[in-house]
Structure formats: structure tokens, C-alpha cells
Design an enzyme around this catalytic site. Structure first.
Site, mmCIF file in Angstrom:
data_model
loop_
_atom_site.group_PDB
_atom_site.id
_atom_site.type_symbol
_atom_site.label_atom_id
_atom_site.label_comp_id
_atom_site.label_asym_id
_atom_site.label_seq_id
_atom_site.Cartn_x
_atom_site.Cartn_y
_atom_site.Cartn_z
ATOM 1 N N ARG A 174 46.686 -2.570 13.573
ATOM 2 C CA ARG A 174 48.147 -2.669 13.514
ATOM 3 C C ARG A 174 48.837 -1.851 14.620
ATOM 4 N NH1 ARG A 174 46.135 -5.994 11.103
ATOM 5 N NH2 ARG A 174 46.332 -6.528 8.899
ATOM 6 N N SER A 224 53.968 -5.648 4.210
ATOM 7 C CA SER A 224 53.235 -4.458 3.779
ATOM 8 C C SER A 224 53.934 -3.199 4.281
ATOM 9 C CB SER A 224 51.800 -4.491 4.311
ATOM 10 O OG SER A 224 51.097 -5.594 3.772
ATOM 11 N N GLU A 294 53.310 1.230 7.717
ATOM 12 C CA GLU A 294 53.109 0.120 8.644
ATOM 13 C C GLU A 294 54.455 -0.420 9.091
ATOM 14 O OE1 GLU A 294 51.396 -4.389 8.215
ATOM 15 O OE2 GLU A 294 50.060 -2.766 7.637
#
Length: 299
Positions: A174, A224, A294
């Protein structure tokens, strides 16, 4: 900002607005105004916008569909550039795909599947656009952008357009180099593989069904919230801590999935921030595990 608004309007770069509420442009539907909001209608218009930003030494920020953003109630000072319809071109040459940063991921995955092109199935449930996915190495179902991307074209703050290779993007979980050095992804090139259109479409539908049954897909949320602290998973930790459904103000940990926070009832950005901090403290106290977001928080 009035002078800059007038200059950009004269240049006809696309949509230009003063004090635009950013809640309209994020999937969480929270966030204060941008001093100046620009939605360029082409890459050339984006370059012209960046030239004006550089000339006036303005702060700036690029966004896409706003699916991984939490913008404060105070909004964003300076210029917010939204990459959307004006930069959503798509060109296919065999298995090579060139696509604009403003192209949304879900329709793109569907189109490629119907054409019998495989590799993009993981993106069938990611509610963002190509530029944002390149920026954060978006992924799901065991794959991510680093598995299919060959290079990305980046506009630097000095107005230079250049291609970065997969290696230069320095992908990890990520994360990409774009999170540490400023630049806007304007288009990306992918290498896909040929496959059976029926099988690809079935896989896409299976992924979509899974997301709809396990995640608050149709709720106001940002995707998320936390990175998975591998080998653990954030959603499982939050669920085991009894936090699913926990609410602060108008923000709520989704009753469906622990790693999602939903705007349950006219939430403010501060409600979401407070809930994030509460979850982080709870998981630290219970498991001695630090959760890291995130979602990108802009305050």
C-alpha cells in the site's frame, strides 16, 4: 484566490470553483472546503493549472474519487485538483493498456474482463480511480497494482511530465514513492494477459459478491481504514476486541467489517478521527499491536 480563479477560468482548464465543499468529492462524505477546486478537462489543462500553481507558489493537492481520503472539517488550503472525466482516456493495443488516471477502477476491470484480458480482476471492487490506485499500490484478493503495472506517467510540481518505471515507483504494501515525493499520476500503462472472458467475468463477479457480503460496499465509507499488521489482520483484531458497531458521534465501526468506518448519521471528519484514535488505543491496550492508517488523513 480570486485572481487565480480568474486566470484559470481564462485559460479554460476545466471546472474551476472557489470554496468547494470537499464532502461532495469523498466517499465518506465528510470534509471542509477547498480554497480553490480545479477539475482539468485534459492533461494539457492539468499542466497549465500546475504552471499557475507554480507561478503563485500555491499549496496544492490532487484527488481522484476520494475513496481513500479523510479530509478535516477545516478543509484544504490552496488548490485541490480532481482528476476525473477529463483524464479518463483508455487505449488498448493487444495486451497493453494505456489509461488515464481519472478512469474508475470498477468499470475498467469489467471492460477488460469482457475483452478477455486478465490481471485486473482484483480491482473489480476497488471504489477508486487509476491514479489513486497507482499512488497507494491498491490491491485486493492477493494481488495489487505492482503485479500488472509497467510504468506510470507523472506530472512533477515543476510542470515536467515523465514516465516512472515499476522499479522507480518503489512499490511495497500500500505504498509507493509518490507518497514521499510530490507528483501527480496522469496516466498508467499495464501489461495484461489473454484469458477466457467467461472465466474472468465469473471471477470478477465472485470477488464483487464477496465484497458485497462482507464489506459495507454501499455505505458512506473510505475503504479499509487500517493497514493489516501482518501476519494479523486489522479487521479481525477489531472484531475480536468487540468494536464492530462501536459509534462516536455520527461515525461508526461497520457492523459488517471491523476495518471499515462508516458515516452512519451526518458524521463530521472529527467524529471519524476520534473513532480512529479510539480503535488504535483499544487495539494497543488489548493486543500491544500498533495500528497504522491506510486511509490518508489530510488536516
Amino acid at each position: 484566490m480570486d485572481e487565480i480563479y480568474t486566470k484559470l477560468d481564462v485559460l479554460k482548464v476545466g471546472k474551476v470553483r472557489l470554496n468547494e465543499p470537499l464532502a461532495k468529492h469523498t466517499t465518506l462524505r465528510v470534509g471542509g472546503p477547498a480554497d480553490l477546486f480545479v477539475e482539468p478537462d485534459s492533461i494539457d489543462s492539468l499542466v497549465n493549472t500546475m504552471d499557475v500553481i507554480k507561478q503563485y507558489n500555491l499549496k496544492w493537492r490532487a484527488i481522484g474519487k476520494g475513496s481513500n481520503l479523510l479530509i478535516s472539517d477545516e478543509g484544504i488550503r490552496g488548490v485541490v485538483i480532481k482528476l476525473a472525466r477529463g483524464i479518463n482516456h483508455m487505449e488498448l493495443d493487444g495486451n497493453r493498456l494505456l489509461v488515464g488516471a481519472g478512469y474508475p477502477m470498477v468499470p475498467l476491470a469489467t471492460i477488460l474482463g469482457k475483452k478477455g484480458l486478465s490481471g485486473f480482476e482484483f480491482a473489480g471492487g476497488i471504489p477508486g480511480s487509476v491514479g489513486g490506485a497507482v499512488y497507494m499500490n491498491a490491491g485486493a484478493h492477493g494481488s495489487d497494482m505492482s503485479q500488472v503495472l509497467s510504468r506510470a506517467r507523472i506530472l512533477s510540481p515543476n510542470g515536467e511530465l515523465k514516465w516512472l518505471s515499476l522499479e522507480e515507483l518503489a512499490y511495497s504494501y500500500r505504498t509507493s514513492v509518490l507518497q514521499s515525493q510530490q507528483g501527480i499520476c496522469v496516466e498508467a500503462e499495464f501489461e495484461l494477459t489473454s484469458g477466457d472472458a467467461k472465466v474472468i467475468s465469473e471471477n470478477l463477479q465472485a470477488f464483487k459478491d464477496y465484497r458485497h457480503s462482507t464489506q459495507p460496499y454501499d455505505s458512506k465509507c473510505c475503504g479499509s481504514v487500517f493497514r493489516n499488521p501482518l501476519p494479523n489482520h486489522a479487521g479481525k483484531l477489531i472484531e475480536d476486541a468487540g468494536l464492530k458497531g462501536y459509534r462516536l458521534g455520527g461515525a461508526q465501526v461497520s457492523p459488517l467489517h471491523g476495518n471499515f468506518i462508516v458515516n452512519a448519521d451526518h458524521a463530521r471528519a472529527q467524529d471519524v478521527l476520534d473513532l480512529i484514535q479510539f480503535v488504535k488505543r483499544s487495539i494497543k491496550e488489548k493486543y500491544n499491536i500498533d495500528l497504522h492508517t491506510e486511509v490518508e488523513i489530510i488536516s
